[in-house]
Design a protein around this motif. Sequence first.
Motif, PDB file in Angstrom:
ATOM      1  N   PHE A   1      21.859  13.356  16.567  1.00 16.21           N
ATOM      2  CA  PHE A   1      22.132  12.124  15.835  1.00 16.21           C
ATOM      3  C   PHE A   1      20.853  11.781  15.064  1.00 16.21           C
ATOM      4  CE2 PHE A   1      24.892  12.099  19.509  1.00 16.21           C
ATOM      5  CZ  PHE A   1      26.112  11.712  18.991  1.00 16.21           C
ATOM      6  N   LEU A   2      20.869  12.050  13.769  1.00 23.16           N
ATOM      7  CA  LEU A   2      19.701  11.805  12.921  1.00 23.16           C
ATOM      8  C   LEU A   2      19.950  10.530  12.126  1.00 23.16           C
ATOM      9  CD1 LEU A   2      20.559  15.150  12.704  1.00 23.16           C
ATOM     10  CD2 LEU A   2      18.173  15.145  11.998  1.00 23.16           C
ATOM     11  N   TYR A   3      19.123   9.526  12.346  1.00 26.43           N
ATOM     12  CA  TYR A   3      19.375   8.218  11.757  1.00 26.43           C
ATOM     13  C   TYR A   3      18.230   7.781  10.848  1.00 26.43           C
ATOM     14  CZ  TYR A   3      16.410   6.838  15.691  1.00 26.43           C
ATOM     15  OH  TYR A   3      15.375   6.744  16.592  1.00 26.43           O
ATOM     16  N   ASP A   4      18.592   7.007   9.849  1.00 19.57           N
ATOM     17  CA  ASP A   4      17.643   6.410   8.919  1.00 19.57           C
ATOM     18  C   ASP A   4      18.098   4.983   8.657  1.00 19.57           C
ATOM     19  OD1 ASP A   4      15.527   6.044   7.269  1.00 19.57           O
ATOM     20  OD2 ASP A   4      16.275   7.312   5.631  1.00 19.57           O
ATOM     21  N   LEU A   5      17.169   4.111   8.288  1.00 24.43           N
ATOM     22  CA  LEU A   5      17.494   2.697   8.089  1.00 24.43           C
ATOM     23  C   LEU A   5      17.501   2.348   6.611  1.00 24.43           C
ATOM     24  CD1 LEU A   5      15.889   2.752  11.047  1.00 24.43           C
ATOM     25  CD2 LEU A   5      16.347   0.317  10.849  1.00 24.43           C
ATOM     26  N   SER A   6      18.466   1.531   6.238  1.00 23.51           N
ATOM     27  CA  SER A   6      18.560   1.049   4.868  1.00 23.51           C
ATOM     28  C   SER A   6      17.548  -0.074   4.656  1.00 23.51           C
ATOM     29  CB  SER A   6      19.979   0.533   4.594  1.00 23.51           C
ATOM     30  OG  SER A   6      20.030  -0.160   3.368  1.00 23.51           O
ATOM     31  N   PRO A   7      16.936  -0.166   3.466  1.00 18.20           N
ATOM     32  CA  PRO A   7      15.999  -1.269   3.188  1.00 18.20           C
ATOM     33  C   PRO A   7      16.709  -2.596   2.877  1.00 18.20           C
ATOM     34  CG  PRO A   7      16.202   0.124   1.272  1.00 18.20           C
ATOM     35  CD  PRO A   7      17.016   0.793   2.346  1.00 18.20           C
ATOM     36  N   ILE A   8      18.025  -2.560   2.835  1.00 17.49           N
ATOM     37  CA  ILE A   8      18.807  -3.755   2.523  1.00 17.49           C
ATOM     38  C   ILE A   8      19.474  -4.263   3.792  1.00 17.49           C
ATOM     39  CG2 ILE A   8      20.703  -4.698   1.154  1.00 17.49           C
ATOM     40  CD1 ILE A   8      18.275  -3.908  -0.477  1.00 17.49           C
ATOM     41  N   THR A   9      19.383  -5.552   4.023  1.00 13.82           N
ATOM     42  CA  THR A   9      20.066  -6.174   5.144  1.00 13.82           C
ATOM     43  C   THR A   9      21.267  -6.963   4.648  1.00 13.82           C
ATOM     44  OG1 THR A   9      19.815  -7.643   7.055  1.00 13.82           O
ATOM     45  CG2 THR A   9      18.611  -8.225   5.072  1.00 13.82           C
ATOM     46  N   VAL A  10      22.333  -6.952   5.412  1.00 13.68           N
ATOM     47  CA  VAL A  10      23.572  -7.649   5.071  1.00 13.68           C
ATOM     48  C   VAL A  10      23.727  -8.857   5.997  1.00 13.68           C
ATOM     49  CG1 VAL A  10      26.082  -7.484   4.953  1.00 13.68           C
ATOM     50  CG2 VAL A  10      24.669  -5.564   4.226  1.00 13.68           C
ATOM     51  N   THR A  11      23.995 -10.000   5.405  1.00 15.51           N
ATOM     52  CA  THR A  11      24.251 -11.218   6.169  1.00 15.51           C
ATOM     53  C   THR A  11      25.719 -11.595   6.008  1.00 15.51           C
ATOM     54  OG1 THR A  11      21.996 -12.003   5.835  1.00 15.51           O
ATOM     55  CG2 THR A  11      23.632 -13.635   6.506  1.00 15.51           C
ATOM     56  N   ILE A  12      26.403 -11.721   7.124  1.00 18.40           N
ATOM     57  CA  ILE A  12      27.822 -12.096   7.130  1.00 18.40           C
ATOM     58  C   ILE A  12      27.928 -13.500   7.725  1.00 18.40           C
ATOM     59  CG2 ILE A  12      30.139 -11.456   7.878  1.00 18.40           C
ATOM     60  CD1 ILE A  12      29.112  -8.609   8.241  1.00 18.40           C
ATOM     61  N   LYS A  13      28.411 -14.429   6.939  1.00 17.63           N
ATOM     62  CA  LYS A  13      28.492 -15.829   7.370  1.00 17.63           C
ATOM     63  C   LYS A  13      29.944 -16.256   7.524  1.00 17.63           C
ATOM     64  CE  LYS A  13      25.939 -18.841   5.337  1.00 17.63           C
ATOM     65  NZ  LYS A  13      25.330 -19.668   4.264  1.00 17.63           N
TER      66      LYS A  13
END
Length: 314
Positions: free
Chosen positions: A254-266
């Motif tokens: 399982f090779l993972y990388d993180l996105s530089p964008i965060t999502v906010t769900i309200k």
Amino acid sequence: MATLFLHELTYYLSTYTVHQMAVDLKRGETLPIHINMTFPSLPCDVLSVDAIDMSGKHEVDLDTNIWKLRLNKDGYIIGTEYLSDLVEKEHAAHGHDDHKDHHEESEHKIKLHSLDEEAENMIKKVKHALANGEGCRVYGVLDVQRVAGNFHISVHGLNIFVAQMIFENPSHVNVSHIIHNLSFGPEYPGIHNPLDDTVRILRGASGTFKYYIKIVPTEYKYISKEVLPTNQFSVTEYFSPINEFDRIWPAVYFLYDLSPITVTIKEERRSFLHFITRLCAVLGGTFALTGMLDRWMYRLIEALTKPNSRSIIR
């Protein structure tokens, strides 16, 4: 009228979600990895979990809480043990991703000595488990640094000589697996984990599975103002078959990388003024419709009764 009012009231009390995106500014936090997988063709004694930080940093304080459940051929639990053999190594010194044999360092030492009693007992135990069709379920939480990396479940914890005595060659290692759940944080309403209930069964073949995962940091804000930090992800899959002449031992990566964008769900609720406006529209429409129906019925009855009244006068 009452039915329409209740429908509008339910619509007003229900919530809807609004999505917003921003640059991820989080630093110094850990990434929780929730694992729940079954390996129906490999006993727990041969399975190990390797976690590697792609920055090359040696994480000596990596917090793990992983358990292994022994399963019989019918999938029922017959034993439990705590997984304490998590491997923590620097990426530069690790050979798995470079497709090198993971046992090269231990092979030289093992061949200089005969098998000790512990290794012999291990081989006999694993062969007995394989003959009985034992499997293993691996579950728990793995806390890693919030940087790109990978973790994999494999037989890499075995010495090369012990592994060869058990499986003869890598092509006999069956890494068939079922992913019951894989997530990177707590679940929120409406989340979809694309790897849940994934089944990969190999029959008469062997190889390495690789899941390339893109993690999107997410915050879910409830209507009560409570904030739930978590992550959602997308995934692509790759399978690399091996034959009996390969020296690469199968694994599930399982090779993972993180996105530089965060999502906010309200979660949000419609305003009371919106509710009153819709209610007035419903009431006004109802009265207008009933008025039209009343006029149509009056004219219809009048048209039906007029000929009868004229015949009576004659």
